[in-house]
Structure formats: structure tokens, C-alpha cells
Motif scaffolding. Structure first.
Motif, PDB file in Angstrom:
ATOM      1  N   ILE A   9      46.110  15.603  42.504  1.00  0.00           N
ATOM      2  CA  ILE A   9      45.186  15.771  43.633  1.00  0.00           C
ATOM      3  C   ILE A   9      45.879  16.488  44.781  1.00  0.00           C
ATOM      4  O   ILE A   9      45.337  17.432  45.372  1.00  0.00           O
ATOM      5  N   ASN A  10      47.085  16.054  45.103  1.00  0.00           N
ATOM      6  CA  ASN A  10      47.821  16.709  46.185  1.00  0.00           C
ATOM      7  C   ASN A  10      48.150  18.154  45.848  1.00  0.00           C
ATOM      8  O   ASN A  10      48.113  19.029  46.720  1.00  0.00           O
ATOM      9  N   ALA A  11      48.452  18.423  44.588  1.00  0.00           N
ATOM     10  CA  ALA A  11      48.738  19.792  44.170  1.00  0.00           C
ATOM     11  C   ALA A  11      47.507  20.677  44.347  1.00  0.00           C
ATOM     12  O   ALA A  11      47.608  21.836  44.771  1.00  0.00           O
ATOM     13  N   ALA A  12      46.342  20.126  44.034  1.00  0.00           N
ATOM     14  CA  ALA A  12      45.102  20.885  44.193  1.00  0.00           C
ATOM     15  C   ALA A  12      44.828  21.182  45.665  1.00  0.00           C
ATOM     16  O   ALA A  12      44.427  22.295  46.033  1.00  0.00           O
ATOM     17  N   VAL A  13      45.046  20.172  46.508  1.00  0.00           N
ATOM     18  CA  VAL A  13      44.844  20.362  47.943  1.00  0.00           C
ATOM     19  C   VAL A  13      45.818  21.399  48.479  1.00  0.00           C
ATOM     20  O   VAL A  13      45.438  22.300  49.242  1.00  0.00           O
ATOM     21  N   LEU A  14      47.077  21.295  48.080  1.00  0.00           N
ATOM     22  CA  LEU A  14      48.073  22.271  48.520  1.00  0.00           C
ATOM     23  C   LEU A  14      47.738  23.682  48.048  1.00  0.00           C
ATOM     24  O   LEU A  14      47.958  24.654  48.773  1.00  0.00           O
ATOM     25  N   LEU A  17      45.102  24.965  50.422  1.00  0.00           N
ATOM     26  CA  LEU A  17      45.689  25.270  51.725  1.00  0.00           C
ATOM     27  C   LEU A  17      46.534  26.540  51.666  1.00  0.00           C
ATOM     28  O   LEU A  17      46.482  27.372  52.574  1.00  0.00           O
ATOM     29  N   GLN A  18      47.281  26.672  50.593  1.00  0.00           N
ATOM     30  CA  GLN A  18      48.119  27.862  50.439  1.00  0.00           C
ATOM     31  C   GLN A  18      47.268  29.124  50.328  1.00  0.00           C
ATOM     32  O   GLN A  18      47.578  30.155  50.939  1.00  0.00           O
ATOM     33  N   HIS A  19      46.195  29.053  49.563  1.00  0.00           N
ATOM     34  CA  HIS A  19      45.305  30.206  49.400  1.00  0.00           C
ATOM     35  C   HIS A  19      44.724  30.630  50.741  1.00  0.00           C
ATOM     36  O   HIS A  19      44.719  31.831  51.073  1.00  0.00           O
ATOM     37  N   GLU A  20      44.244  29.672  51.525  1.00  0.00           N
ATOM     38  CA  GLU A  20      43.634  29.993  52.813  1.00  0.00           C
ATOM     39  C   GLU A  20      44.674  30.529  53.793  1.00  0.00           C
ATOM     40  O   GLU A  20      44.394  31.456  54.562  1.00  0.00           O
ATOM     41  N   LEU A  21      45.855  29.943  53.779  1.00  0.00           N
ATOM     42  CA  LEU A  21      46.916  30.402  54.674  1.00  0.00           C
ATOM     43  C   LEU A  21      47.315  31.841  54.352  1.00  0.00           C
ATOM     44  O   LEU A  21      47.404  32.687  55.250  1.00  0.00           O
ATOM     45  N   ARG A  22      47.551  32.119  53.081  1.00  0.00           N
ATOM     46  CA  ARG A  22      47.998  33.460  52.697  1.00  0.00           C
ATOM     47  C   ARG A  22      46.889  34.494  52.894  1.00  0.00           C
ATOM     48  O   ARG A  22      47.172  35.642  53.259  1.00  0.00           O
ATOM     49  N   ALA A  38      43.982  27.470  59.236  1.00  0.00           N
ATOM     50  CA  ALA A  38      44.745  27.102  58.043  1.00  0.00           C
ATOM     51  C   ALA A  38      45.988  26.305  58.412  1.00  0.00           C
ATOM     52  O   ALA A  38      46.321  25.310  57.760  1.00  0.00           O
ATOM     53  N   VAL A  39      46.669  26.726  59.464  1.00  0.00           N
ATOM     54  CA  VAL A  39      47.860  26.008  59.913  1.00  0.00           C
ATOM     55  C   VAL A  39      47.486  24.611  60.407  1.00  0.00           C
ATOM     56  O   VAL A  39      48.171  23.625  60.097  1.00  0.00           O
ATOM     57  N   ALA A  40      46.393  24.501  61.145  1.00  0.00           N
ATOM     58  CA  ALA A  40      45.941  23.192  61.612  1.00  0.00           C
ATOM     59  C   ALA A  40      45.625  22.275  60.434  1.00  0.00           C
ATOM     60  O   ALA A  40      45.938  21.073  60.460  1.00  0.00           O
ATOM     61  N   ALA A  41      45.014  22.828  59.388  1.00  0.00           N
ATOM     62  CA  ALA A  41      44.692  22.040  58.199  1.00  0.00           C
ATOM     63  C   ALA A  41      45.962  21.546  57.512  1.00  0.00           C
ATOM     64  O   ALA A  41      46.013  20.407  57.015  1.00  0.00           O
ATOM     65  N   LEU A 104      53.612  29.440  52.815  1.00  0.00           N
ATOM     66  CA  LEU A 104      53.500  30.878  53.049  1.00  0.00           C
ATOM     67  C   LEU A 104      54.434  31.664  52.138  1.00  0.00           C
ATOM     68  O   LEU A 104      54.083  32.733  51.643  1.00  0.00           O
ATOM     69  N   LEU A 105      55.630  31.123  51.887  1.00  0.00           N
ATOM     70  CA  LEU A 105      56.652  31.824  51.117  1.00  0.00           C
ATOM     71  C   LEU A 105      56.747  31.283  49.693  1.00  0.00           C
ATOM     72  O   LEU A 105      56.305  30.172  49.409  1.00  0.00           O
ATOM     73  N   GLU A 106      57.358  32.057  48.835  1.00  0.00           N
ATOM     74  CA  GLU A 106      57.658  31.596  47.482  1.00  0.00           C
ATOM     75  C   GLU A 106      59.021  30.902  47.484  1.00  0.00           C
ATOM     76  O   GLU A 106      59.916  31.268  48.230  1.00  0.00           O
TER      77      GLU A 106
END
Length: 216
Positions: A9-14, A17-22, A38-41, A104-106
Motif C-alpha cells: 500500500i505504501n509503495a503504491a502511494v509513493l 506521489l512520485q509520478h505527480e512530483l516528477r 505534490a511536495v505538500a502531499a 525526485l531522484l533515482e
């Protein structure tokens, strides 16, 4: 992090969040509202969207949201140098921003008090129990900087305060140990025999969160 939720579940949420941030970041400076959202989320997810006498992540984001793209872009360029030191004069690096940078980064882990405590504990155990060395002879390059925890877990986020420094409001040192943790874990993952139980750095990061919740 989401309470009472599993790794999937946390992986899905992350992932969301990563998609929206990038997406917002690659949209450029004009997408500052989307980027700030995205940062606020991410801050909300990490439980660090706080005020703290007008010095926390919430007021900082409010004050800097228009120029947020430039702030993040400066960090991305800085990190691309491949060094563990930083030349950014006013680098913002804390338990909240490490979550943003990691998404944001790999190959950049979240270096919070739990991850730091777990790494310090593992290094100490390896050096003393496996190599039979004295703790005071531990090389400085392995003396991971620990971070102060919050609440009742605060006393359990450093396995040995005589060896591992607790970093307090030190962005440059926080960045240094975050980068070194990235290097160490990335090299360990590449060296590990296949198959491994941890397919990527994010899964190792999750294990460190669990290990580092309470160390002594």
C-alpha cells in the motif's frame, strides 16, 4: 507514512506521489502550484507538514512555493556532480526534504531518523561482532550521522552516541550521510547474489524504517 498499512500500500502511494512530483517538476517553473501541491502531499504522507513556530515545512513551503522549481532544480544539478558535499549556501535538507529528494531522484533513499539508526546499528554490529574490532576504531567514513527522533522514540534512534553523532539542524551533514547511504546500499545491492529479497533501494529503505524504529 500511512499507519497500519503494509509495504504494498505504501509503495503504491509513493508511486503516485512520485509520478505527480516528477510531472510537475518536468513541467517547469510555471507549474509551481502543482509542484507545491505534490511536495505538500509528500510532507503529509511523511507526517512532517508541520509549523514548528513558523520554521517548519508548512510555512517554508508557503513562503517558497513560487520559486520551488528553482530550488529543486538547483539541488538536482548539485547532486549530479556526484559528490557527497554540497556547495548550496542555503540548502534545505531535513526529514521532510529528504523524502522529496528521494522521490525526485533515482537511487536516493529517504534518510530519516529510522534509516540512520538502522544503518548505524548494522555498521556497529558488523564492526564489533563480525570483525571483532573495538567500537572506537570504527572508521569515520562509517560513523553514520544519526538524527533526533520525535516523541517517546527519541531515545532509541542512536545505537551508540559516543560513536555516531546526532545531527541537529545541519543540512550539509545530513546531505553528506544521505549520499553516502545511497552509495553504500546501491553498491551492496549490486554486489548481492541473485535472487535477493530486496529488488531495489526502495524496498531496502522500507526495511531500514522497520529496523530503525527502536535501536539500542
Amino acid at each position: 507514512m500511512l499507519r497500519n498499512s503494509n509495504l504494498a500500500i505504501n509503495a503504491a502511494v509513493l508511486g503516485t506521489l512520485q509520478h505527480e512530483l516528477r510531472k510537475a517538476y518536468t513541467g517547469g517553473a510555471t507549474k509551481y502550484l502543482e509542484l507545491a501541491g505534490a511536495v505538500a502531499a509528500i510532507f503529509h504522507w511523511g507526517g512532517v507538514y508541520t509549523n514548528k513556530n513558523n520554521k517548519g515545512n508548512k510555512p517554508w513551503l508557503l513562503h517558497n512555493h513560487v520559486g520551488l522549481h528553482a530550488i529543486l532544480n538547483t539541488f538536482v544539478i548539485e547532486h549530479s556532480r556526484g559528490d557527497d558535499s554540497t556547495t548550496i549556501a542555503n540548502l534545505r535538507f531535513n526529514s521532510g526534504m529528504t523524502k522529496v529528494y528521494a522521490l525526485l531522484l533515482e537511487d536516493f533513499i529517504i534518510y530519516d531518523s529510522r534509516a540512520a539508526a538502522a544503518l548505524a546499528w548494522l555498521v556497529r554490529r558488523w564492526w564489533i561482532d563480525e570483525l571483532r574490532q573495538t567500537v572506537n576504531s570504527l572508521p569515520s567514513s562509517l560513523r553514520f550521522g544519526c538524527l533526533p527522533g520525535n516523541g517517546k522514540m527519541a531515545p532509541f534512534r542512536n545505537p551508540d552516541r559516543s560513536v555516531f553523532t546526532t545531527l541537529r539542524s545541519n543540512p550539509a551533514a545530513h546531505y553528506l550521510w544521505n549520499v553516502r547511504a545511497n552509495w553504500l546500499l546501491g553498491a551492496a545491492l549490486a554486489k548481492a547474489e541473485r535472487p535477493v529479497n530486496f529488488p531495489d533501494l526502495r524496498s531496502i529503505e522500507a526495511a531500514l524504517f522497520q529496523m530503525g524504529r527502536k535501536v539500542s
